[in-house]
Design an enzyme around this catalytic site. Sequence first.
Site, mmCIF file in Angstrom:
data_model
loop_
_atom_site.group_PDB
_atom_site.id
_atom_site.type_symbol
_atom_site.label_atom_id
_atom_site.label_comp_id
_atom_site.label_asym_id
_atom_site.label_seq_id
_atom_site.Cartn_x
_atom_site.Cartn_y
_atom_site.Cartn_z
ATOM 1 N N ARG A 52 0.840 -1.202 0.000
ATOM 2 C CA ARG A 52 0.000 0.000 0.000
ATOM 3 C C ARG A 52 0.873 1.249 0.000
ATOM 4 O O ARG A 52 0.606 2.234 -0.678
ATOM 5 C CB ARG A 52 -0.953 0.017 1.204
ATOM 6 C CG ARG A 52 -1.673 1.361 1.364
ATOM 7 C CD ARG A 52 -2.807 1.305 2.379
ATOM 8 N NE ARG A 52 -2.449 0.662 3.619
ATOM 9 C CZ ARG A 52 -1.734 1.222 4.604
ATOM 10 N NH1 ARG A 52 -1.251 2.445 4.467
ATOM 11 N NH2 ARG A 52 -1.472 0.549 5.709
ATOM 12 N N TYR A 104 -16.650 16.502 -16.136
ATOM 13 C CA TYR A 104 -17.138 15.124 -16.037
ATOM 14 C C TYR A 104 -18.142 15.013 -14.887
ATOM 15 O O TYR A 104 -17.933 15.569 -13.797
ATOM 16 C CB TYR A 104 -15.945 14.191 -15.821
ATOM 17 C CG TYR A 104 -16.318 12.778 -15.445
ATOM 18 C CD1 TYR A 104 -17.215 12.042 -16.225
ATOM 19 C CD2 TYR A 104 -15.775 12.180 -14.332
ATOM 20 C CE1 TYR A 104 -17.561 10.750 -15.878
ATOM 21 C CE2 TYR A 104 -16.105 10.881 -13.982
ATOM 22 C CZ TYR A 104 -17.006 10.175 -14.756
ATOM 23 O OH TYR A 104 -17.343 8.897 -14.409
ATOM 24 N N ASP A 176 -7.593 18.433 -15.010
ATOM 25 C CA ASP A 176 -7.848 17.070 -15.454
ATOM 26 C C ASP A 176 -7.395 16.990 -16.907
ATOM 27 O O ASP A 176 -8.010 17.589 -17.797
ATOM 28 C CB ASP A 176 -9.343 16.751 -15.324
ATOM 29 C CG ASP A 176 -9.677 15.310 -15.685
ATOM 30 O OD1 ASP A 176 -8.931 14.708 -16.490
ATOM 31 O OD2 ASP A 176 -10.699 14.799 -15.192
ATOM 32 N N LYS A 201 -8.454 5.737 -19.667
ATOM 33 C CA LYS A 201 -8.755 6.211 -21.010
ATOM 34 C C LYS A 201 -7.531 6.077 -21.925
ATOM 35 O O LYS A 201 -7.041 4.982 -22.136
ATOM 36 C CB LYS A 201 -9.274 7.644 -20.928
ATOM 37 C CG LYS A 201 -10.337 7.883 -19.847
ATOM 38 C CD LYS A 201 -11.519 6.943 -19.894
ATOM 39 C CE LYS A 201 -12.711 7.383 -19.059
ATOM 40 N NZ LYS A 201 -12.540 7.298 -17.609
#
Length: 387
Positions: A52, A104, A176, A201
């Site tokens: 982690r 978005y 973004d 994406k």
Amino acid sequence: MSGKNYRNIESALIHGGIYGDATTGAVNVPIYQTSTYEQQGIGQNKGWEYSRTGNPTRAALEALIAELEGGTNGFAFGSGMAALTAVISLFKTGDRIIISSNVYGGTFRVLDKIFKNFGITYSIEDTTTLEALDKKISSDVKAILVETPANPLLTITDLKGIADIAKRHGILSIVDNTFMTPYLQRPIESGIDIVVHSATKYLGGHSDVVAGLAVVHDKELADRLAFIQNATGGVLGPFDSFLLIRGIKTLGVRLDRHTENALKIARWLEKNDAVKKVYYPGLETAQGYEINKRQAKNGGAMISFELKENYDYKKFFSSLGLIALAESLGGVESLACHPASMTHASIPREIREKVGITDGLIRLSVGIENADDLIQDLQQAINSSEE
């Protein structure tokens, strides 16, 4: 392993970050599929303790995206929304974040339904008009969060202008960069503080991995975001990190075809008698064309458009053959989306319509198929939708 004897991003996509494996000479970073690491003694380890906190495969990806974006540090998360959530966690109760008037839907949702509960608020502003935006910066505003091109209307915001406003007011600028990727646009070079990606994406590029990335421009921000990443734990696993590194290697050649196809299709749509409006920043008639030309390599591979009133957009979607009706974007295959009921459904109807996200808006993620085949599919779907 090979040295960094290159100057151009096409080479950095393949050789950037932590290249290969020093132990074996493998040209690909191995998948370190482990959760923990044996320590030589208390407080003695080889730089790794628990996956982690850090994993060699993820570290290679994080170094790669930092180099590509021109930042100091990169961070990999389990999704684009996990990356954005970590970034918003930099703020505290009483802080307000300005967001672009079309972003978005998931970005709006996490601010409106999650962070608002903790006293972190937002306001929606037109970030394309810098002078008016500058006057909206009050003492509670701590960040400006923009997309350019914005999702789904492809509006363009001046990155340097946003960075200058943020610096003048002592607040953070966040971009973004999912639609453009560092291959087409590098916001940190314009002075932006933080860049986020839905790496699901274009960076992944094959619709087979869900991931998010964030890059910061200085060490102080890196330390703060590293603490949040480790404390909240929404990290990307080693196998998905490996897939993302592999996807990034072909980003340049893929985007060259994506954008070549998109420009051809956008010009065809612009001349099509059935089309009322085309949104594509690579067209000279587009809003923000000159700004986008200055700060990006080209117009990208996303197009939105509306058909005229005598065409049924529902029939258009159902008539598509080669192009799939689906969520997401940026894969090698072309995808069509209905923003009002899919990606932006979480935004209230009155807000959607006010900014131009109408029920008739169609968003097209242009793939790397033959452009003429895509145009043929679009035309037959348009023909089938005429009433």
